[in-house]
Design an enzyme around this catalytic site. Structure first.
Site, PDB file in Angstrom:
ATOM      1  N   LYS A  53     -31.516  -5.625  31.473  1.00 44.72           N
ATOM      2  CA  LYS A  53     -31.281  -5.085  30.122  1.00 44.72           C
ATOM      3  C   LYS A  53     -32.589  -4.572  29.541  1.00 44.72           C
ATOM      4  CE  LYS A  53     -27.239  -7.970  29.618  1.00 44.72           C
ATOM      5  NZ  LYS A  53     -26.657  -9.266  29.285  1.00 44.72           N
ATOM      6  N   GLN A  97     -27.802 -14.210  25.483  1.00 41.87           N
ATOM      7  CA  GLN A  97     -27.298 -14.266  26.855  1.00 41.87           C
ATOM      8  C   GLN A  97     -26.473 -15.538  27.047  1.00 41.87           C
ATOM      9  OE1 GLN A  97     -27.711 -11.789  29.280  1.00 41.87           O
ATOM     10  NE2 GLN A  97     -26.231 -13.033  30.396  1.00 41.87           N
ATOM     11  N   ASP A 120     -23.007  -6.785  21.689  1.00 44.33           N
ATOM     12  CA  ASP A 120     -22.208  -7.321  22.789  1.00 44.33           C
ATOM     13  C   ASP A 120     -20.724  -7.333  22.408  1.00 44.33           C
ATOM     14  OD1 ASP A 120     -22.658  -8.077  25.359  1.00 44.33           O
ATOM     15  OD2 ASP A 120     -23.101 -10.177  24.933  1.00 44.33           O
TER      16      ASP A 120
END
Ligand code: NDP
Length: 294
Positions: A53, A97, A120
């Site tokens: 990322k 995460q 996200d």
């Protein structure tokens, strides 16, 4: 033999579009999109995702910052980092995460993210908006599945889509995206899961099959309708002494038998996987555009 849907190529096209958007934003508003990533613990797969990322942000001209906290970090520490980024004007996207260590409440951490920075697409506000068809951030893997279908010429409109798996990050949002009365969606959607006594009876009805069950090569060619489109979300490591790493990656679909029956199929790796990061980059650009337009 089935057409291979090249996720790597489509992801590169999306990233090229994002790169253009990033330079426009910089030129017109002097804004560089910024993504903050929190990683708690040492999980090797999570570390590798987080590295990818950061690298993608760098490649596309975005700013990114990764905070690595030890597995012993407290929930309060994670929450205070998220809240600091909520108030930081240089950070347009925030990603925690997952999974988090068990002593940290995932729901509380996700709920603390400003929904305008939830790139996200997992904050309850964004999920709710998605379900009722409002503007939102779509979760990255499901959004990537939709893009793969549309950009490879397999528009889901009017098709019977069968999603196998009902997780909050893949199955449920994928079904919700594809059932919307909207361009690139408008499918008739069935969701199958472990309560299905005969999974094949469902999968054989699919014009488009989306496999997200996390079971290596579980869906075989005999379980498919001839001429269907197969999107294989699964990423499973299976032991392989012939490989230098000692394992290889396979999907949830048995590729060799499925490609004999399907009209089109995504490979693993190189199908859905690369799309997830491309969609994260697209969402981060979108967040920066929306926040700085206000
Ligand atoms: P989960 O384990 O959270 O969910 C799996 C789902 O599949 C559950 O709903 C489960 O049903 C269902 N299921 C499991 N076995 C069967 C079966 N034999 N028959 C029918 N349904 C079954 O997985 P995720 O959704 O997180 O991930 C799915 C796969 O996708 C994994 O391989 C994962 O690695 C991969 N993945 C890939 C990503 C990418 O970027 N390409 C991103 C995220 C995930 P029930 O609810 O009844 O238990």
């Amino acid at each position: 033999m089935a057409q291979i849907i090249d996720g790597k190529l489509i992801a590169e096209q999306i990233k090229a579009e994002v790169r253009v958007g990033v330079s426009l934003l910089l030129k017109e508003r002097q804004v560089r999109p910024g993504l903050g990533v929190v990683l708690v613990g040492e999980d090797p797969a999570s570390q590798s995702y987080v590295r990818s990322k950061g690298k993608a942000c760098e490649d596309l001209g975005m700013y990114s910052e990764t905070r690595r906290l030890p597995a012993s970090a407290t929930e309060a520490e994670v929450l205070s980092l998220v809240r600091a980024w909520n108030d930081d004007a240089s950070m347009h996207g925030i990603l925690v995460q997952l999974p988090l260590p068990r002593h940290i409440n995932e729901h509380r951490v996700i709920a603390a993210i400003d929904p305008r920075k939830d790139v996200d697409g997992i904050h309850p506000t964004n999920i709710g908006r998605l379900v009722i068809g409002m503007e939102c951030f779509k979760p990255c893997t499901p959004a990537g599945i939709q893009e793969l279908l549309v950009r490879s010429g397999h528009d889901p409109g009017g098709k019977h889509v069968v999603v196998v798996g009902r997780s909050n990050i893949v199955g449920k949002p994928t079904a919700n995206i594809l059932m919307q009365k909207a361009p690139g969606a408008n499918a008739i959607v069935t969701i199958a899961h472990t309560a299905a006594r005969d999974l094949g009876a469902f999968t054989r009805e699919a014009d488009i099959l989306i496999a997200a069950l996390g079971k290596p090569e579980c869906i075989t060619g005999a379980m498919l309708k001839p001429g269907c489109v197969v999107i294989d979300v699964g990423i499973n490591r299976v032991p392989d002494p012939a490989s230098p790493k000692g394992y290889r990656l396979v999907g949830d679909v048995h590729f060799a038998s499925a490609e004999q029956v399907a009209a089109a199929i995504t490979p693993v790796p190189g199908g859905v996987g690369p799309m997830t990061i491309a969609m994260l980059m697209q969402n981060t650009l979108l967040a920066a555009q929306r926040i700085t337009a206000a």
